[in-house]
Write a protein that holds these residues in place. Structure first.
Motif, PDB file in Angstrom:
ATOM      1  N   GLU A   1      31.041  35.393  47.558  1.00  0.00           N
ATOM      2  CA  GLU A   1      31.438  34.890  46.239  1.00  0.00           C
ATOM      3  C   GLU A   1      31.303  35.961  45.159  1.00  0.00           C
ATOM      4  O   GLU A   1      32.104  36.018  44.229  1.00  0.00           O
TER       5      GLU A   1
ATOM      6  N   GLU B   1      38.100  39.128  40.554  1.00  0.00           N
ATOM      7  CA  GLU B   1      38.767  38.344  39.514  1.00  0.00           C
ATOM      8  C   GLU B   1      38.504  38.916  38.124  1.00  0.00           C
ATOM      9  O   GLU B   1      39.396  38.968  37.287  1.00  0.00           O
TER      10      GLU B   1
ATOM     11  N   ASP C   1      45.174  33.041  50.876  1.00  0.00           N
ATOM     12  CA  ASP C   1      44.461  33.810  49.855  1.00  0.00           C
ATOM     13  C   ASP C   1      43.709  34.956  50.519  1.00  0.00           C
ATOM     14  O   ASP C   1      43.429  34.921  51.727  1.00  0.00           O
ATOM     15  N   TYR C   2      43.350  35.949  49.707  1.00  0.00           N
ATOM     16  CA  TYR C   2      42.539  37.037  50.250  1.00  0.00           C
ATOM     17  C   TYR C   2      41.179  36.495  50.686  1.00  0.00           C
ATOM     18  O   TYR C   2      40.629  35.584  50.080  1.00  0.00           O
ATOM     19  N   GLN C   3      40.637  37.090  51.740  1.00  0.00           N
ATOM     20  CA  GLN C   3      39.320  36.715  52.237  1.00  0.00           C
ATOM     21  C   GLN C   3      38.301  37.730  51.711  1.00  0.00           C
ATOM     22  O   GLN C   3      38.384  38.913  52.038  1.00  0.00           O
ATOM     23  N   TYR C   4      37.387  37.245  50.908  1.00  0.00           N
ATOM     24  CA  TYR C   4      36.355  38.108  50.329  1.00  0.00           C
ATOM     25  C   TYR C   4      35.083  38.029  51.164  1.00  0.00           C
ATOM     26  O   TYR C   4      34.815  37.018  51.815  1.00  0.00           O
TER      27      TYR C   4
ATOM     28  N   ARG D   1      34.381  38.092  45.275  1.00  0.00           N
ATOM     29  CA  ARG D   1      35.536  37.380  44.721  1.00  0.00           C
ATOM     30  C   ARG D   1      35.497  37.372  43.199  1.00  0.00           C
ATOM     31  O   ARG D   1      36.482  37.675  42.541  1.00  0.00           O
ATOM     32  N   LYS D   2      34.338  37.067  42.636  1.00  0.00           N
ATOM     33  CA  LYS D   2      34.210  37.016  41.172  1.00  0.00           C
ATOM     34  C   LYS D   2      34.387  38.400  40.553  1.00  0.00           C
ATOM     35  O   LYS D   2      34.991  38.538  39.488  1.00  0.00           O
TER      36      LYS D   2
ATOM     37  N   TYR E   1      37.281  44.966  47.318  1.00  0.00           N
ATOM     38  CA  TYR E   1      36.594  43.677  47.399  1.00  0.00           C
ATOM     39  C   TYR E   1      37.018  42.758  48.546  1.00  0.00           C
ATOM     40  O   TYR E   1      36.298  41.842  48.895  1.00  0.00           O
ATOM     41  N   VAL E   2      38.191  42.967  49.094  1.00  0.00           N
ATOM     42  CA  VAL E   2      38.714  42.062  50.120  1.00  0.00           C
ATOM     43  C   VAL E   2      38.364  42.614  51.499  1.00  0.00           C
ATOM     44  O   VAL E   2      38.396  43.820  51.731  1.00  0.00           O
TER      45      VAL E   2
END
Length: 128
Positions: free
Chosen positions: A79, A86, A73-76, A82-83, A57-58
């Protein structure tokens, strides 16, 4: 055997490292060492899955390393990525595993522990 969540394992790692540097009575030191050994595998498992989630995901640079934001923070990519990351991470942390070691709170009687330290140890304390 004690059932705990991966979330608890990650939470207690630093606490156990702190206790490992303390001078403890032999029974307490032995229990801390056994618990450290018991969670090592679980900690490695979490790190492997975290690396897979990060890879999936990153965003990564040309050198293959994950890209970070200015805040560290990691750069996704977006959105949704990122979700999704998570969600997978939370799902992993909520999974349970069996740990074959506990701490008897009575062996820690002579130790000066903060409420925060005890809170992190709670899932691993025996109820005897």
């Amino acid at each position: 055997m004690r059932e705990v969540k991966y979330r608890d394992v990650l939470s207690v790692v630093g606490t156990l490292a702190m206790l490992a540097r303390e001078s403890l009575p032999v029974p307490a030191a032995l229990q801390v060492a056994r618990l450290m050994r018991a969670i090592e595998g679980a900690q490695r498992d979490v790190q492997m899955v975290q690396a897979q989630i990060t890879k999936r995901y990153v965003e990564h640079g040309d050198d293959g390393q994950p890209l970070l934001t200015e805040q560290g923070d990691y750069q996704y990519a977006n959105e949704v990525a990122r979700k999704s990351a998570e969600r997978e991470w939370d799902k992993l942390l909520d999974q349970t595993l069996m740990i074959d070691a506990t701490l008897d709170p009575r062996t820690l009687d002579e130790s000066q522990l903060t409420p925060e330290t005890m809170y992190r140890l709670l899932p691993f304390l025996s109820e005897e």
